[in-house]
Design an enzyme around this catalytic site. Sequence first.
Site, PDB file in Angstrom:
ATOM      1  N   SER A   1     -10.582  -1.250   6.291  1.00 53.28           N
ATOM      2  CA  SER A   1      -9.904  -0.895   5.047  1.00 53.28           C
ATOM      3  C   SER A   1      -9.179  -2.032   4.347  1.00 53.28           C
ATOM      4  CB  SER A   1      -8.915   0.246   5.305  1.00 53.28           C
ATOM      5  OG  SER A   1      -9.597   1.432   5.632  1.00 53.28           O
TER       6      SER A   1
ATOM      7  N   LYS B   1       0.850  -1.185   0.000  1.00 55.73           N
ATOM      8  CA  LYS B   1       0.000   0.000   0.000  1.00 55.73           C
ATOM      9  C   LYS B   1       0.888   1.239   0.000  1.00 55.73           C
ATOM     10  CE  LYS B   1      -4.088   1.762   2.522  1.00 55.73           C
ATOM     11  NZ  LYS B   1      -5.004   1.487   3.654  1.00 55.73           N
TER      12      LYS B   1
ATOM     13  N   SER C   1      -9.788   1.501   2.446  1.00 56.78           N
ATOM     14  CA  SER C   1      -8.882   2.345   1.684  1.00 56.78           C
ATOM     15  C   SER C   1      -7.768   1.567   0.972  1.00 56.78           C
ATOM     16  CB  SER C   1      -8.233   3.364   2.630  1.00 56.78           C
ATOM     17  OG  SER C   1      -7.449   2.714   3.630  1.00 56.78           O
TER      18      SER C   1
END
Length: 467
Positions: free
Chosen positions: A175, A76, A151
Amino acid sequence: MDYKTMSVDEFVAGIRGKKFTAVDAVKTFVDRAKKDKHNAVLEVFASWKDQAAAVDAKIAKGQAVGVLAGVPIFIKDNVLMQGHRASAASKFLENFVSPYDSTVIRKLKEADAVIIGRANMDEFALGGCGTKSAFGVVRNAVNPEFVAGGSSSGSAVAQALGYCLAAIGTDTGGSIRIPASFNGVVGVKPSYGVVSRYGVVGMASGLDHVGVFANSASDAQIMLDVIAGRDYFDRTSVEKPVIKKDVKASSLRIGYVKNLLDPFIAPHKDVYEKVFAQFEAAGAKRKDVKIKDVEKAVQAYFAVMCGQATSNLARYTGTRYTQSKAAETLEELYLASRTEFFGDQVKTRMVSGSISLAWSDGHSIYKKGLEMQRQFTADFAKVFEEVDCLLLPTMIGPAACVEKYYARVNENRVFLTPANFAHVPAMTVPCGVVDGLPIGLQIICKKYDEATMFAVAKMFEEMRGAK
């Protein structure tokens, strides 16, 4: 050879046995990632080949290699890797190059993994559907017209589309689990502190959890075993819990959360009823339980989350990380920089957090939220005196368009945020398909009982006939 269908163990065994080289195998993942049309990939690192070649050199010399030797991994965009950009999908950090490795990256390197790129995400992890990145919307892996979830949207889509064998994400209120469910992969959020947050751009420090995406529970278990453990640089980190143990279905007590599941009237409720039936048929004991004050806990979660997010975002002033704006005072500098470089979602959360932190009569909404968190955590722990795990939907329904996603966002939060608020482990595994789209089963266990969580997940995969 179709490397993307291999398990992590199979892939590593192939490299150790010289059936193929790390460079050749990883190149197939890199080539696929470079053709990404879902906006999941922000960058493929040029260093991937050197990393893979180093693994091959060890093999050629007869040296020992790590448990992730050659395994291609996406991270990420909020996870720092020395010499590489980490923007947290924000214009504010667009050109920031990390001077050091996060603890997660260090441990992956020590295990000889190949980190091939950084994945798109909601800006500063403030979002739940993958539409809030400064660099564009992430598209769902199954239907590009629908949300990917967030996310950690890019990591999940990269995993689902075979750009890697595993991926790193973060989970503050769902997320990892949201995009894992929407894209049909396994997503794991461990207990708070099990994985060090050092070198990970903070969103809400008391709720952030670093976790993994994988194709199976076994692969996720291997990944977590590598990155877990106490870290000097993160004083909230803890000793690595037991990750693996054998659990028999006949000794398992599974919790049916009546106050959440009885009102659950989605068309695919029968999918989850079937899950309970499968476990009971295998000998598990079903027990009805209640999560006390879950709706109030969700509200308190947001007070705490917004307050902590605002505190973390306060460091972005325009004096560092990005080009300073012309200004005569610091206040003008802050205003000009944040106006230009922060997205709307970040600005909204900062305002909400400022309200949460504001003091009135010696109290604040944030302080009351922390008090609620302590009480909820204690009450939640009592549930696990009655059962070994809770089985819940990850989301109410599969992925949808943005409007339909937000129409049910409040309903979904009661399934997602309790695990973060109470710091307990939770993971999602694919459990079916509705209207051609995957849905996930969420498994929640008591704090630091990752071993039972993985055992239940693998048990369920065997019931479904999954790899």
